[in-house]
Write a protein that holds these residues in place. Structure first.
Motif, PDB file in Angstrom:
ATOM      1  N   PRO A 106       0.834  -1.210   0.000  1.00 39.07           N
ATOM      2  CA  PRO A 106       0.000   0.000   0.000  1.00 39.07           C
ATOM      3  C   PRO A 106       0.864   1.255   0.000  1.00 39.07           C
ATOM      4  O   PRO A 106       1.910   1.310   0.653  1.00 39.07           O
ATOM      5  N   GLU A 107       0.434   2.268  -0.707  1.00 39.47           N
ATOM      6  CA  GLU A 107       1.224   3.492  -0.849  1.00 39.47           C
ATOM      7  C   GLU A 107       1.468   4.188   0.485  1.00 39.47           C
ATOM      8  O   GLU A 107       2.523   4.791   0.695  1.00 39.47           O
ATOM      9  N   TRP A 108       0.495   4.111   1.394  1.00 39.48           N
ATOM     10  CA  TRP A 108       0.613   4.867   2.640  1.00 39.48           C
ATOM     11  C   TRP A 108       1.747   4.365   3.534  1.00 39.48           C
ATOM     12  O   TRP A 108       2.240   5.112   4.390  1.00 39.48           O
ATOM     13  N   ILE A 109       2.185   3.117   3.333  1.00 38.25           N
ATOM     14  CA  ILE A 109       3.286   2.607   4.151  1.00 38.25           C
ATOM     15  C   ILE A 109       4.560   3.415   3.895  1.00 38.25           C
ATOM     16  O   ILE A 109       5.330   3.694   4.819  1.00 38.25           O
ATOM     17  N   GLY A 110       4.779   3.809   2.667  1.00 36.96           N
ATOM     18  CA  GLY A 110       5.962   4.605   2.343  1.00 36.96           C
ATOM     19  C   GLY A 110       5.940   5.996   2.940  1.00 36.96           C
ATOM     20  O   GLY A 110       6.965   6.701   2.921  1.00 36.96           O
ATOM     21  N   LYS A 111       4.782   6.420   3.478  1.00 39.95           N
ATOM     22  CA  LYS A 111       4.664   7.758   4.044  1.00 39.95           C
ATOM     23  C   LYS A 111       4.761   7.767   5.568  1.00 39.95           C
ATOM     24  O   LYS A 111       4.595   8.810   6.196  1.00 39.95           O
ATOM     25  N   LEU A 112       5.034   6.593   6.156  1.00 41.00           N
ATOM     26  CA  LEU A 112       5.132   6.496   7.614  1.00 41.00           C
ATOM     27  C   LEU A 112       6.495   7.014   8.065  1.00 41.00           C
ATOM     28  O   LEU A 112       7.474   6.278   8.107  1.00 41.00           O
ATOM     29  N   GLN A 113       6.553   8.264   8.444  1.00 43.38           N
ATOM     30  CA  GLN A 113       7.813   8.926   8.756  1.00 43.38           C
ATOM     31  C   GLN A 113       8.365   8.545  10.125  1.00 43.38           C
ATOM     32  O   GLN A 113       9.519   8.838  10.427  1.00 43.38           O
ATOM     33  N   ARG A 114       7.555   7.888  10.985  1.00 49.46           N
ATOM     34  CA  ARG A 114       8.012   7.524  12.325  1.00 49.46           C
ATOM     35  C   ARG A 114       8.076   6.017  12.533  1.00 49.46           C
ATOM     36  O   ARG A 114       8.354   5.554  13.629  1.00 49.46           O
ATOM     37  N   LEU A 115       7.820   5.250  11.496  1.00 49.10           N
ATOM     38  CA  LEU A 115       7.814   3.795  11.624  1.00 49.10           C
ATOM     39  C   LEU A 115       9.235   3.287  11.901  1.00 49.10           C
ATOM     40  O   LEU A 115      10.160   3.548  11.140  1.00 49.10           O
ATOM     41  N   THR A 116       9.390   2.546  13.005  1.00 51.75           N
ATOM     42  CA  THR A 116      10.700   2.011  13.362  1.00 51.75           C
ATOM     43  C   THR A 116      10.772   0.490  13.255  1.00 51.75           C
ATOM     44  O   THR A 116      11.850  -0.064  13.094  1.00 51.75           O
ATOM     45  N   LYS A 117       9.614  -0.177  13.308  1.00 55.66           N
ATOM     46  CA  LYS A 117       9.612  -1.645  13.257  1.00 55.66           C
ATOM     47  C   LYS A 117       8.532  -2.125  12.295  1.00 55.66           C
ATOM     48  O   LYS A 117       7.385  -1.684  12.360  1.00 55.66           O
ATOM     49  N   LEU A 118       8.905  -3.049  11.402  1.00 54.04           N
ATOM     50  CA  LEU A 118       7.967  -3.602  10.429  1.00 54.04           C
ATOM     51  C   LEU A 118       8.137  -5.113  10.373  1.00 54.04           C
ATOM     52  O   LEU A 118       9.252  -5.617  10.205  1.00 54.04           O
ATOM     53  N   THR A 119       7.029  -5.830  10.525  1.00 58.04           N
ATOM     54  CA  THR A 119       7.022  -7.292  10.474  1.00 58.04           C
ATOM     55  C   THR A 119       6.051  -7.741   9.395  1.00 58.04           C
ATOM     56  O   THR A 119       4.880  -7.327   9.391  1.00 58.04           O
ATOM     57  N   LEU A 120       6.505  -8.582   8.473  1.00 60.57           N
ATOM     58  CA  LEU A 120       5.680  -9.083   7.382  1.00 60.57           C
ATOM     59  C   LEU A 120       5.689 -10.604   7.376  1.00 60.57           C
ATOM     60  O   LEU A 120       6.725 -11.233   7.581  1.00 60.57           O
ATOM     61  N   ARG A 121       4.503 -11.194   7.121  1.00 63.65           N
ATOM     62  CA  ARG A 121       4.391 -12.651   6.975  1.00 63.65           C
ATOM     63  C   ARG A 121       3.312 -12.950   5.949  1.00 63.65           C
ATOM     64  O   ARG A 121       2.242 -12.327   5.954  1.00 63.65           O
ATOM     65  N   SER A 122       3.604 -13.879   5.042  1.00 66.80           N
ATOM     66  CA  SER A 122       2.643 -14.318   4.016  1.00 66.80           C
ATOM     67  C   SER A 122       2.216 -13.171   3.104  1.00 66.80           C
ATOM     68  O   SER A 122       1.154 -13.244   2.465  1.00 66.80           O
ATOM     69  N   THR A 123       2.988 -12.114   3.013  1.00 70.86           N
ATOM     70  CA  THR A 123       2.613 -10.962   2.204  1.00 70.86           C
ATOM     71  C   THR A 123       2.933 -11.154   0.725  1.00 70.86           C
ATOM     72  O   THR A 123       2.402 -10.431  -0.124  1.00 70.86           O
ATOM     73  N   LEU A 124       3.833 -12.084   0.403  1.00 68.62           N
ATOM     74  CA  LEU A 124       4.178 -12.422  -0.984  1.00 68.62           C
ATOM     75  C   LEU A 124       4.600 -11.196  -1.795  1.00 68.62           C
ATOM     76  O   LEU A 124       4.171 -10.994  -2.933  1.00 68.62           O
ATOM     77  N   LEU A 125       5.435 -10.380  -1.199  1.00 76.23           N
ATOM     78  CA  LEU A 125       5.933  -9.202  -1.908  1.00 76.23           C
ATOM     79  C   LEU A 125       6.957  -9.598  -2.964  1.00 76.23           C
ATOM     80  O   LEU A 125       7.660 -10.594  -2.836  1.00 76.23           O
ATOM     81  N   GLU A 126       7.047  -8.782  -3.984  1.00 75.70           N
ATOM     82  CA  GLU A 126       8.078  -8.972  -4.993  1.00 75.70           C
ATOM     83  C   GLU A 126       9.247  -8.038  -4.709  1.00 75.70           C
ATOM     84  O   GLU A 126       9.224  -7.240  -3.773  1.00 75.70           O
TER      85      GLU A 126
END
Length: 835
Positions: free
Chosen positions: A661-681
């Motif tokens: 999602p585009e809004w994730i790239g706009k998270l200016q304070r995000l310090t931790k990100l966990t992804l599972r089963s997201t099947l990103l390229e």
């Protein structure tokens, strides 16, 4: 004591390089880069080697000739300011030899080495008072001392904070501590001694001074039994052995220097067993429930509790555990920690003396009635294995003065009593044998503020009487079999923390599917000789009920169903994990909880998308958000219209995304990100590299699809921690130059079932600040020894081993390849393996 410490530092000098290479280099750089008249502090626990480290760098080649004179001043107690200034003057003036210029062949004068003298270096050893240091620092700035730099050693963080530059000296790592012990004990540590030696070093808590002292004592003991006796009674040795008494005073002084509020928090730590791993949130929430933390100076009770924890950690009294540290906002947050081994002994001794905490274990032989006034009771599994002391124990747990009851190991039905009218904390986390019926009288504990049943797989339902606990602030039922919250829970108007879900999403993102867990458990049981004792009828019934629950809920066992009216709990700060699969009404209820800071939702479906976006928008104070959806569609299309809170710092997404999602790239304070089963390229992963504050990234099972995962240059500029786990089908991970310039920890989960699943890593040499590589589950050392005592025939074992050999060979090659790459890394790296 001063003489003892200084003589011990001399003994340490010859060992200054054992595990202290990086500390020595960093401290020298601090001295070289400091401005004139700046102060450098070396702060750490007593016995950690501060004095020896400073002496080492003062004698180093890099600082030689930089200062005209070096004055070493041991601080005295009580402090006398006038005596101190006379001592400094005496150290700097008598027998002072002027540095004469020498003639060069070109006729010009020059001084000794290239570095011309820049004034004096003054070292103050063991500064303990903030007030005294402020006065000392002001005096040293006077011209008569010609001071260029000041280095101080201190155990007091408040003193450390008053210095322009500081270095926090940590205890030695396990490997370095063992190396120092082997060097000093001067005994051949063959197989019989090696295991005990490791235990003894662990008991010393990584403190070089104590390691050297204990090694000296063991030089005179030549039997394993004598070593084991020292290991088992090291705390008593500290108090009674004349050679160790000074060190015991050093440890105790660390406690005496604490403020009254920190002393209470420190003593409370002894409710946990020795060597236990403790979750930080478990401790601080217990502190708040007990009243050890309270609002002050405009700070909330939670902020005060976190500050108290940080104060103990800054003194190295509690130590973070391995990889459980993450950066949240502007501060480091520790998820799990352990009590410094010897400080645990001090805490337990002091708390017992003050009749504050009673710990029942196999060593408790004195009259329980004499200690029945203790406010806090901890029952360990080792206590009374044969059941002969039940009557005495019943008389204690039934007394009304208890404020907390903590059970480790086996739970007995008589532990909870209606007479515990003043009980504030009931902590039954991971207690064995706890059943629904044991909670029948829970509603009578009106003053209860903290209730944890976490990890109790025998709990399927909460009683309706839980609604009578009007003072309850924390309810933790993660990892239990509870799938539905009782309707009476909406009466708990003071409830701040509610954690639930059959599968416990831990702070370290541990995840275990139930349908994987059951066969593993059964397999382990049938490998033992006493299979019928372990698989009793109660356990069989429990497992059947669990399997039925899983089947009825379609394997979505991550959350609980919330009752109607959950939105009335206005005080909630943390809510998760809530299953919204059965309708939108629960999302409308969550929308009313505008004070939420942490929210976990599972069971998300396509028709929830609009309401989900509205709910997250309403919870504008969210800092941590976890969203999960099962099935092929997963989260596709559900996150497009979300407007995330500005303060969002931690995000967990479990389920197919399709694209980021585009809004994730706009998270200016995000310090931790966990992804599972997201099947990103590949492109999706690279977009994450643009997040400016991202310090912790966890790519878990099927988060990426593709054979090659490439981390491109000039990306992930702030990343400190990278975890890679279960990237099915990914054959190679590559780090390009100038990527992840700050990365310190690389964590790889190697749960490989076949050789073809193995993944290669290249470009690790391009990670300039990498300090540690942690491999989880690397299967390269298993053998037939693991089957001793089983019913398997020898031929079956040999056949099983033959099938696994290719995988072991591949794993060994993987490990060797990593080692070869790490050898070229500029930083001092560590390769760890856990199973």
């Amino acid at each position: 004591m001063q003489d003892s410490r200084e003589s011990m530092s001399v003994a340490l000098e010859e060992n200054r390089l054992v595990g202290r290479d990086s500390d020595e280099s960093e401290l020298i750089e601090l001295v070289l880069s400091a401005k004139t008249k700046e102060c450098i502090s070396v702060c750490g626990l007593g016995g950690v080697g501060k004095t020896a480290l400073v002496k080492s760098i003062c004698q180093s080649q890099r600082l030689r000739g930089m200062f005209e004179m070096v004055a070493w001043i041991p601080m005295q107690e009580p402090f006398n300011f006038h005596e101190f200034t006379r001592t400094v003057e005496h150290k700097l003036t008598p027998n002072k030899k002027k540095i004469l210029p020498t003639k060069r062949t070109d006729g010009k004068d020059t001084n000794l080495p290239d570095k011309s003298p820049k004034g004096n270096l003054i070292v103050l050893d063991d500064v303990s008072s903030k007030k005294d240091w402020a006065r000392i620092k002001s005096a040293l700035l006077e011209d008569r001392f010609n001071m260029s730099r000041v280095i101080i050693t201190t155990r007091e963080p408040s003193v450390d904070k008053l210095c322009e530059r500081s270095h926090n000296l940590k205890p030695l790592r396990d490997g370095d501590a063992l190396q120092l012990f082997r060097k000093k004990v001067n005994i051949d540590l063959h197989d019989k001694f090696s295991g005990v030696a490791i235990d003894i070093v662990k008991e010393c808590g990584g403190l070089p001074q104590l390691i050297i002292i204990v090694a000296g004592l063991l030089q005179e003991k030549y039997s394993v039994m004598e070593w084991k006796k020292t290991r088992d009674h090291l705390t008593a040795e500290l108090q009674n052995n004349p050679k160790l008494k000074d060190y015991d005073k050093t440890l105790t002084s660390g406690y005496k220097n604490l403020s009254s509020s920190l002393k209470s928090c420190f003593l409370y730590l002894s409710v946990f067993p020795h060597d236990s791993i403790i979750r930080r949130r478990r401790l601080v929430r217990r502190w708040t429930a007990e009243g050890y933390s309270s609002e002050k100076h405009g700070k909330s009770v939670e902020e005060v509790a976190d500050k108290q924890f940080q104060d103990l950690m800054s003194r190295n009294m509690v130590l973070p555990c391995g990889t459980t540290i993450s950066k949240i906002g502007n501060s480091w947050e520790t998820y799990e920690f352990e009590f410094q081994s010897l400080m645990h002994g001090v805490s337990r001794r002091k708390s017992a003396k003050e009749n504050l905490i009673l710990v029942l274990d196999e060593n408790e032989h004195s009259s329980l009635q004499a200690k029945s006034r203790a406010r806090h009771l901890t029952v360990l599994e080792s206590w009374d294995r044969k059941g002969k002391k039940r009557d005495a124990l019943e008389s204690i747990v039934h007394l009304p003065h208890l404020r907390s009851l903590t059970v480790f190991g086996k739970f007995k039905s008589f532990f909870i009593s209606r007479k515990m009218r003043l009980l504030r904390v009931l902590d039954l986390e991971d207690a064995n044998g706890l059943r629904d019926r044991d909670l029948s009288s829970i509603g009578k504990l009106y003053h209860l503020r903290y209730l944890s049943l976490r990890g109790s797989v025998g709990i399927f339902h909460l009683p309706d009487s839980i609604g009578y606990l009007s003072n309850l602030e924390t309810l933790d039922i993660k990892g239990t079999m509870v799938t539905k919250l009782p309707s009476t829970i909406v009466k708990l108007q003071k409830l701040k923390y509610l954690r639930a879900g059959i599968i416990a999403y831990g702070e370290d993102d541990s995840y275990e599917l139930v349908h994987d867990f059951l066969p593993a458990y059964l397999r382990d049981c049938f490998r033992t000789e006493h299979v019928y004792e372990e698989m009793d009828m109660k356990m069989v019934v429990t497992l059947i009920r669990l399997m039925v629950t899983v089947l009825l809920r379609g394997f979505d066992v991550c959350g609980v169903k919330a009752p109607r009216g959950i939105g009335k709990l206005k005080a909630l700060n943390t809510l998760g994990v809530i299953n919204v699969a059965r309708g939108k009404n629960v999302l409308k209820e969550i929308k009313k909880l505008t004070q939420l800071r942490k929210l976990g939702i599972t069971g998300i479906k396509k028709d929830h998308c609009e309401e989900l976006g509205s709910t997250i928008y309403s919870c504008s104070h969210l800092q941590t958000l976890s969203l999960r959806a099962e099935g092929n569609n997963g989260l596709v299309g559900c996150l497009d219209d979300i407007s995330p809170p500005e303060d969002l710092q931690s995000l967990k997404l479990y389920g197919n995304l399709g694209e980021l999602p585009e809004w994730i790239g706009k998270l200016q304070r995000l310090t931790k990100l966990t992804l599972r089963s997201t099947l990103l390229e590949q492109d999706g992963v690279q977009d994450l590299g643009k997040l400016p504050t991202l310090t912790s990234l966890h790519l878990l099972g099927n988060s990426f699809k593709g054979e090659e995962l490439n981390f491109q240059r000039n990306k992930f500029a702030s990343l400190l921690v990278l975890e890679i786990d279960g990237l099915s089908g990914t054959k190679a991970v590559e780090f390009e130059e100038e990527t992840m310039a700050r990365l310190k920890l690389l964590k790889v989960n190697c749960w490989w079932n076949t050789v073809t699943d193995c993944c290669s890593f290249t470009g690790i040499l391009h990670l300039p600040n990498l300090m540690e590589v942690l491999l989880i589950g690397l299967d390269c050392g298993e053998s037939a020894e693991g089957f001793q005592g089983s019913d398997l025939e020898a031929e079956d074992v040999r056949e099983w081993l033959a099938e696994r050999k290719p995988l072991w060979d591949e794993n060994r090659a993987f490990k060797e390849d990593l080692l070869n790459q790490l050898e070229g890394n500029q930083k001092r790296h560590i390769l760890k393996m856990e199973y």
